[in-house]
Motif scaffolding. Structure first.
Motif, short mmCIF file in Angstrom:
data_model
loop_
_atom_site.label_atom_id
_atom_site.label_comp_id
_atom_site.label_asym_id
_atom_site.label_seq_id
_atom_site.Cartn_x
_atom_site.Cartn_y
_atom_site.Cartn_z
N UNK A 1 0.85 -1.19 0.00
CA UNK A 1 0.00 0.00 0.00
C UNK A 1 0.89 1.25 0.00
N UNK A 2 0.59 2.17 -0.93
CA UNK A 2 1.32 3.44 -0.99
C UNK A 2 0.49 4.52 -0.32
N UNK A 3 1.14 5.36 0.48
CA UNK A 3 0.44 6.47 1.11
C UNK A 3 1.42 7.58 1.43
N UNK A 4 0.90 8.77 1.65
CA UNK A 4 1.71 9.93 2.02
C UNK A 4 1.34 10.34 3.44
N UNK A 5 2.35 10.71 4.21
CA UNK A 5 2.13 11.14 5.59
C UNK A 5 3.17 12.21 5.91
N UNK A 6 2.73 13.40 6.29
CA UNK A 6 3.62 14.55 6.44
C UNK A 6 4.13 14.80 7.86
N UNK A 7 3.73 14.04 8.85
CA UNK A 7 4.01 14.36 10.24
C UNK A 7 5.47 14.62 10.58
N UNK A 8 5.69 15.42 11.63
CA UNK A 8 7.03 15.73 12.11
C UNK A 8 7.16 15.28 13.56
#
Length: 160
Positions: free
Chosen positions: A33-40
Motif C-alpha cells: 500500500x502506498x500512502x503519504x504522511x507529512x508528520x514531524x
C-alpha cells in the motif's frame, strides 16, 4: 539459505517483505500500500506487535523533521533497536552511526555478530542475524526488508 528437506540438504529461496519511505512523506508498506504522511515526530516503522519469546525483539523508528522553507517533512534519523542495542543513523553523518549514543565509524559488528553495520554504496546497511535489513542513504530514503516468516506479526507505519 540451506535447510534439511527429507534428510537431504537443500537450498531454499528466502522471501522478504519490503517497506520503504522516500522523500519524507512517501511510504510503501509491507503489503504494497502506498500512502503519504507529512508528520514531524518520531514514528515506529516496524516492530513486533505482541511480545513473543519465539520472535526477535526489535524496532525500526524514523524521526521526521520540518524541512526549511518546505511543506514536507524530511528524515532526520533512523533508529534500529535489537535486544539492548540502539543504532541511530543521523542525516548527513555519512560513514558513521551512533551506537547507544556513541559515534562509531563503519563497519561495525555488535552483539557477537548478531548485528552488522556497513556502508553499501552511499547508504548504511544494518543487518541482523534474523535477516532484518535496513538501508538508509543518510538523506531521504529508507528501505526495510523483513523475512516473510515475520509477515503478519509486525506493526507500525509499514503495516503488518
Amino acid at each position: 539459505r540451506c535447510e534439511m528437506v527429507d534428510g537431504q540438504p537443500e537450498c531454499v529461496q528466502e522471501t522478504f517483505s519490503t517497506c520503504w519511505l522516500a522523500g519524507g512523506p512517501h511510504y510503501r508498506s509491507f503489503d504494497g500500500k502506498a500512502f503519504d504522511f507529512m508528520g514531524t515526530c518520531a514514528y515506529t516503522l516496524t516492530t513486533v506487535c505482541n511480545p513473543d519469546p519465539s520472535l526477535p525483539a526489535f524496532s525500526v523508528e524514523v524521526k521526521k523533521e520540518e524541512k526549511e522553507n518546505a511543506k514536507v517533512s524530511s528524515i532526520g534519523s533512523v533508529t534500529i533497536r535489537v535486544d539492548n542495542v540502539t543504532v541511530t543513523a543521523v542525516q548527513s553523518e555519512n560513514g558513521m552511526v551512533r551506537v547507544n549514543n556513541h559515534r562509531s565509524r563503519l563497519p561495525i559488528s555488535l552483539l557477537h555478530g548478531k548485528l552488522r553495520i556497513r556502508q553499501k554504496g552511499k547508504s548504511v546497511l544494518i543487518q541482523s542475524n534474523f535477516n532484518l535489513k535496513v538501508l538508509y542513504n543518510w538523506d531521504d530514503h529508507v528501505v526495510i526488508k523483513l523475512p516473510a516468516a515475520l509477515s503478519g506479526k509486525v506493526c507500525g507505519m509499514c503495516g503488518n
